[in-house]
Design a protein around this motif. Structure first.
Motif, PDB file in Angstrom:
ATOM      1  N   ARG A 172      -2.296  -5.026  -4.202  1.00 46.54           N
ATOM      2  CA  ARG A 172      -1.513  -4.184  -5.107  1.00 46.54           C
ATOM      3  C   ARG A 172      -0.703  -3.234  -4.220  1.00 46.54           C
ATOM      4  NH1 ARG A 172      -3.647  -3.693 -10.492  1.00 46.54           N
ATOM      5  NH2 ARG A 172      -4.221  -5.820 -11.105  1.00 46.54           N
ATOM      6  N   PHE A 173       0.365  -2.652  -4.772  1.00 47.77           N
ATOM      7  CA  PHE A 173       1.188  -1.775  -3.941  1.00 47.77           C
ATOM      8  C   PHE A 173       0.336  -0.638  -3.383  1.00 47.77           C
ATOM      9  CE2 PHE A 173       5.139   1.109  -3.717  1.00 47.77           C
ATOM     10  CZ  PHE A 173       5.447   0.654  -2.450  1.00 47.77           C
ATOM     11  N   TYR A 174      -0.465  -0.016  -4.257  1.00 43.36           N
ATOM     12  CA  TYR A 174      -1.459   0.960  -3.805  1.00 43.36           C
ATOM     13  C   TYR A 174      -2.803   0.624  -4.435  1.00 43.36           C
ATOM     14  CZ  TYR A 174       2.097   3.586  -1.389  1.00 43.36           C
ATOM     15  OH  TYR A 174       3.077   3.945  -0.503  1.00 43.36           O
ATOM     16  N   ALA A 175      -3.879   0.872  -3.688  1.00 41.73           N
ATOM     17  CA  ALA A 175      -5.200   0.381  -4.078  1.00 41.73           C
ATOM     18  C   ALA A 175      -5.722   1.009  -5.363  1.00 41.73           C
ATOM     19  CB  ALA A 175      -6.200   0.617  -2.941  1.00 41.73           C
ATOM     20  N   HIS A 176      -5.323   2.257  -5.668  1.00 42.00           N
ATOM     21  CA  HIS A 176      -5.826   2.888  -6.892  1.00 42.00           C
ATOM     22  C   HIS A 176      -5.380   2.136  -8.147  1.00 42.00           C
ATOM     23  CE1 HIS A 176      -1.806   4.898  -6.555  1.00 42.00           C
ATOM     24  NE2 HIS A 176      -1.826   4.707  -7.864  1.00 42.00           N
ATOM     25  N   GLU A 177      -4.341   1.314  -8.026  1.00 39.68           N
ATOM     26  CA  GLU A 177      -3.846   0.564  -9.181  1.00 39.68           C
ATOM     27  C   GLU A 177      -4.898  -0.413  -9.717  1.00 39.68           C
ATOM     28  OE1 GLU A 177      -0.135  -1.281  -8.153  1.00 39.68           O
ATOM     29  OE2 GLU A 177       0.605   0.531  -7.167  1.00 39.68           O
ATOM     30  N   TRP A 178      -5.802  -0.888  -8.851  1.00 42.99           N
ATOM     31  CA  TRP A 178      -6.848  -1.808  -9.301  1.00 42.99           C
ATOM     32  C   TRP A 178      -7.734  -1.152 -10.356  1.00 42.99           C
ATOM     33  CZ3 TRP A 178      -6.553  -6.806  -8.255  1.00 42.99           C
ATOM     34  CH2 TRP A 178      -5.881  -7.239  -7.100  1.00 42.99           C
ATOM     35  N   ALA A 179      -7.941   0.151 -10.249  1.00 43.28           N
ATOM     36  CA  ALA A 179      -8.797   0.875 -11.195  1.00 43.28           C
ATOM     37  C   ALA A 179      -8.025   1.353 -12.421  1.00 43.28           C
ATOM     38  CB  ALA A 179      -9.456   2.068 -10.504  1.00 43.28           C
ATOM     39  N   GLU A 180      -6.730   1.059 -12.439  1.00 40.13           N
ATOM     40  CA  GLU A 180      -5.857   1.439 -13.563  1.00 40.13           C
ATOM     41  C   GLU A 180      -5.876   2.955 -13.802  1.00 40.13           C
ATOM     42  OE1 GLU A 180      -7.115  -1.049 -16.816  1.00 40.13           O
ATOM     43  OE2 GLU A 180      -5.982  -2.775 -16.051  1.00 40.13           O
ATOM     44  N   ILE A 181      -5.826   3.698 -12.702  1.00 41.98           N
ATOM     45  CA  ILE A 181      -5.708   5.157 -12.793  1.00 41.98           C
ATOM     46  C   ILE A 181      -4.536   5.589 -11.911  1.00 41.98           C
ATOM     47  CG2 ILE A 181      -8.137   5.536 -13.296  1.00 41.98           C
ATOM     48  CD1 ILE A 181      -7.111   6.540  -9.885  1.00 41.98           C
ATOM     49  N   THR A 182      -4.098   6.825 -12.073  1.00 45.84           N
ATOM     50  CA  THR A 182      -3.068   7.377 -11.196  1.00 45.84           C
ATOM     51  C   THR A 182      -3.531   8.726 -10.664  1.00 45.84           C
ATOM     52  OG1 THR A 182      -1.932   8.424 -13.069  1.00 45.84           O
ATOM     53  CG2 THR A 182      -1.153   6.242 -12.383  1.00 45.84           C
ATOM     54  N   PRO A 183      -3.258   8.998  -9.404  1.00 43.09           N
ATOM     55  CA  PRO A 183      -3.552  10.321  -8.852  1.00 43.09           C
ATOM     56  C   PRO A 183      -2.432  11.296  -9.213  1.00 43.09           C
ATOM     57  CG  PRO A 183      -2.628   8.933  -7.153  1.00 43.09           C
ATOM     58  CD  PRO A 183      -2.714   8.083  -8.401  1.00 43.09           C
ATOM     59  N   ASP A 184      -2.626  12.562  -8.848  1.00 43.27           N
ATOM     60  CA  ASP A 184      -1.574  13.575  -8.989  1.00 43.27           C
ATOM     61  C   ASP A 184      -0.776  13.712  -7.699  1.00 43.27           C
ATOM     62  OD1 ASP A 184      -2.353  14.739 -11.697  1.00 43.27           O
ATOM     63  OD2 ASP A 184      -4.228  14.922 -10.585  1.00 43.27           O
ATOM     64  N   ILE A 185      -1.453  13.431  -6.584  1.00 47.50           N
ATOM     65  CA  ILE A 185      -0.857  13.522  -5.247  1.00 47.50           C
ATOM     66  C   ILE A 185      -1.383  12.344  -4.444  1.00 47.50           C
ATOM     67  CG2 ILE A 185      -0.540  14.972  -3.194  1.00 47.50           C
ATOM     68  CD1 ILE A 185      -1.555  17.359  -4.884  1.00 47.50           C
ATOM     69  N   MET A 186      -0.560  11.796  -3.560  1.00 46.19           N
ATOM     70  CA  MET A 186      -1.014  10.674  -2.740  1.00 46.19           C
ATOM     71  C   MET A 186      -0.372  10.731  -1.357  1.00 46.19           C
ATOM     72  SD  MET A 186      -0.755   6.569  -3.491  1.00 46.19           S
ATOM     73  CE  MET A 186       1.037   6.493  -3.338  1.00 46.19           C
ATOM     74  N   ALA A 187      -1.180  10.469  -0.339  1.00 45.80           N
ATOM     75  CA  ALA A 187      -0.693  10.357   1.035  1.00 45.80           C
ATOM     76  C   ALA A 187      -0.537   8.886   1.383  1.00 45.80           C
ATOM     77  CB  ALA A 187      -1.656  11.027   2.004  1.00 45.80           C
ATOM     78  N   SER A 188       0.597   8.542   1.999  1.00 40.28           N
ATOM     79  CA  SER A 188       0.875   7.173   2.415  1.00 40.28           C
ATOM     80  C   SER A 188       1.451   7.200   3.824  1.00 40.28           C
ATOM     81  CB  SER A 188       1.871   6.525   1.444  1.00 40.28           C
ATOM     82  OG  SER A 188       2.153   5.185   1.805  1.00 40.28           O
ATOM     83  N   ALA A 189       1.234   6.123   4.577  1.00 42.81           N
ATOM     84  CA  ALA A 189       1.806   6.029   5.935  1.00 42.81           C
ATOM     85  C   ALA A 189       1.574   4.607   6.444  1.00 42.81           C
ATOM     86  CB  ALA A 189       1.194   7.076   6.861  1.00 42.81           C
ATOM     87  N   LYS A 190       1.169   4.479   7.697  1.00 36.61           N
ATOM     88  CA  LYS A 190       0.849   3.208   8.341  1.00 36.61           C
ATOM     89  C   LYS A 190       1.832   2.087   7.979  1.00 36.61           C
ATOM     90  CE  LYS A 190      -4.041   4.008   9.429  1.00 36.61           C
ATOM     91  NZ  LYS A 190      -3.991   3.884  10.881  1.00 36.61           N
ATOM     92  N   GLY A 191       1.466   1.202   7.036  1.00 38.56           N
ATOM     93  CA  GLY A 191       2.303   0.058   6.708  1.00 38.56           C
ATOM     94  C   GLY A 191       3.662   0.407   6.147  1.00 38.56           C
ATOM     95  N   LEU A 192       3.849   1.649   5.701  1.00 36.74           N
ATOM     96  CA  LEU A 192       5.123   2.050   5.109  1.00 36.74           C
ATOM     97  C   LEU A 192       6.292   1.886   6.078  1.00 36.74           C
ATOM     98  CD1 LEU A 192       6.533   3.257   2.623  1.00 36.74           C
ATOM     99  CD2 LEU A 192       5.967   5.537   3.487  1.00 36.74           C
ATOM    100  N   GLY A 193       6.026   2.007   7.366  1.00 41.35           N
ATOM    101  CA  GLY A 193       7.082   1.845   8.361  1.00 41.35           C
ATOM    102  C   GLY A 193       7.004   0.539   9.120  1.00 41.35           C
ATOM    103  N   GLY A 194       6.015  -0.283   8.824  1.00 39.27           N
ATOM    104  CA  GLY A 194       5.901  -1.576   9.479  1.00 39.27           C
ATOM    105  C   GLY A 194       5.798  -1.500  10.990  1.00 39.27           C
ATOM    106  N   GLY A 195       5.429  -0.344  11.532  1.00 35.30           N
ATOM    107  CA  GLY A 195       5.345  -0.151  12.974  1.00 35.30           C
ATOM    108  C   GLY A 195       6.164   1.022  13.451  1.00 35.30           C
ATOM    109  N   PHE A 196       7.127   1.458  12.643  1.00 35.16           N
ATOM    110  CA  PHE A 196       7.890   2.666  12.965  1.00 35.16           C
ATOM    111  C   PHE A 196       7.194   3.844  12.290  1.00 35.16           C
ATOM    112  CE2 PHE A 196      11.240   5.702  13.288  1.00 35.16           C
ATOM    113  CZ  PHE A 196      12.007   5.295  14.377  1.00 35.16           C
TER     114      PHE A 196
END
Length: 397
Positions: A224-248
């Motif tokens: 899934r695009f983000y893992a919380h989607e599997w639980a069918e919930i949404t956060p209020d705030i989320m931190a993302s990184a790593k794969g977002l830049g594919g190495g950059f």
């Protein structure tokens, strides 16, 4: 003697180039990369579209700072909002910076809404949120805190995924709850969907913010695009990184409008965050990850990998205790020290990542195919066979 700080226990390998799911060392030896730079090179090595995007932007402008509008930043921010729960985005250079921004957002939200005393976040034993002073305090692991003075105040840790324990930890100073849907560094421990759903309901009930750390589990890693989607919930705030830049280096803190509007000019900033180079690459990553069928491919390859690993765990029960994880974020809990399996795999041309709870992480690029998964499982089989005599010797002694 190296001029670098001795903060890493390096393997001694040095890679000259990469192609898809493989890395090649300076002698030309090929390695199957099931580490992806710790879940970073989501699209593998030397992806032609990423190279084209970076080269194209490099010939235009590299840096202007956030004193000015950056078109690709506006575009990437809008695309992330369109694809998630979020209404606002702040760009950083790393996951730790994204988590720091999330912590600040949670505190600022309550400050603006007349409750400045609500600054504490409930976190979970075994978590990993980064290496800054605040994020090591949030993670709460003694090995990361040792030697750096008193931990930054503001974090209350609970053990296990027990909603009553979370409820008991809430005080008049609690701002929210911070957790990873899958604890990567903490041993690939999956947070139960029901617990996530109960946590969302509890946060709603108590006026708390749910903060998701999806630095490792996001951008398609679990199917899934983000893992919380599997639980069918949404956060209020989320931190993302790593794969977002594919190495950059790219990180992002995503938030709802209610939270995001409190972060007015002067409350946060970054010199390099959201720079044109990073944004060009980030947009290209989304071009591929959000393409119809891509996440389905990740889920299918993840299922194939999990089924093959389950068979290996049955066959090599002297070595492998348990298979954990989801999608292409898998872990093998070991009986021998996990470093021994990591080394045995590396000797056979496969790169993996150790984790807590004596787990070996398998984090292949999301473009991995059946042949690479089969090769990985063949290599794991061979490594387990090689480790068995030592295990039997230990048992007899």
């Amino acid at each position: 003697m190296s001029a670098l700080l001795p903060t890493y226990a390096r393997s001694g390998l040095s890679f000259a180039r990469g192609e898809g799911a493989f890395l090649f060392d300076e002698s030309g030896e090929r390695y199957l990369d099931f580490s992806s730079g710790i879940a970073v090179t989501a699209l593998g090595h030397a992806h032609p579209h990423l190279i084209e995007a970076l080269k194209g932007q490099a010939e235009k402008v590299w840096h202007v700072s956030n004193l000015h509008s950056i078109a690709e930043q506006e575009r990437l921010g809008q695309r992330l909002c369109d694809a998630t729960f979020a209404d606002r985005v702040f760009f950083t250079n790393s996951g730790a910076e994204a988590v720091e921004a999330a912590i600040k957002c949670a505190r600022r939200y309550h400050f603006v809404n007349g409750a400045p005393e609500r600054y504490r976040l409930i976190t979970f034993e075994g978590a990993f949120h980064g290496r800054t002073l605040a994020t090591i305090a949030a993670g709460g692991q003694a090995k990361n805190l040792e030697g750096f003075g008193p931990p930054v105040d503001g974090f209350d840790q609970v053990t296990g995924f027990d909603i009553d324990a979370v409820r008991d930890a809430i005080s008049d100073e609690t701002a929210g709850v911070l957790l990873e849907p899958i604890m990567g560094e903490g041993g690939m421990r999956e947070v139960p969907y029901r617990f996530l759903q109960d946590l969302r309901a509890l946060c709603n009930e108590e006026g708390l913010l749910l903060v998701a750390d999806e630095v490792q589990s996001g951008v398609g890693r679990t199917g899934r695009f983000y893992a919380h989607e599997w639980a069918e919930i949404t956060p209020d705030i989320m931190a993302s990184a790593k794969g977002l830049g594919g190495g950059f280096p790219v990180g992002a803190c995503l938030a709802t409008e209610a939270v995001g509007q409190t972060m007015v000019p002067g409350t946060h900033g970054s010199t390099f965050g959201g720079n044109p180079l990073a944004m060009a690459v980030g947009n290209t990553v989304l071009d591929i990850v959000l393409e119809p069928g891509f996440l389905e491919h990740v889920a299918q390859m993840g299922l194939r990998l999990k089924q093959r690993l389950a068979g290996l765990a049955d066959e090599h029960s002297e070595i492998l205790v348990e298979v954990r994880g989801q999608g292409l974020m898998m872990g093998l809990k070991c009986k021998p020290e996990n470093a021994k399996l990591v080394a045995a795999l590396r000797e056979r041309g496969m790169l993996t990542v150790p984790a807590g709870d004596n787990v070996v992480r398998l984090l292949p690029p999301l473009i991995v195919g059946e042949e690479e998964i089969d090769l990985a499982c063949h290599t794991i089989d061979a490594a387990c066979i090689a480790l068995k005599p030592a295990m039997r010797g230990t048992a007899s002694s």
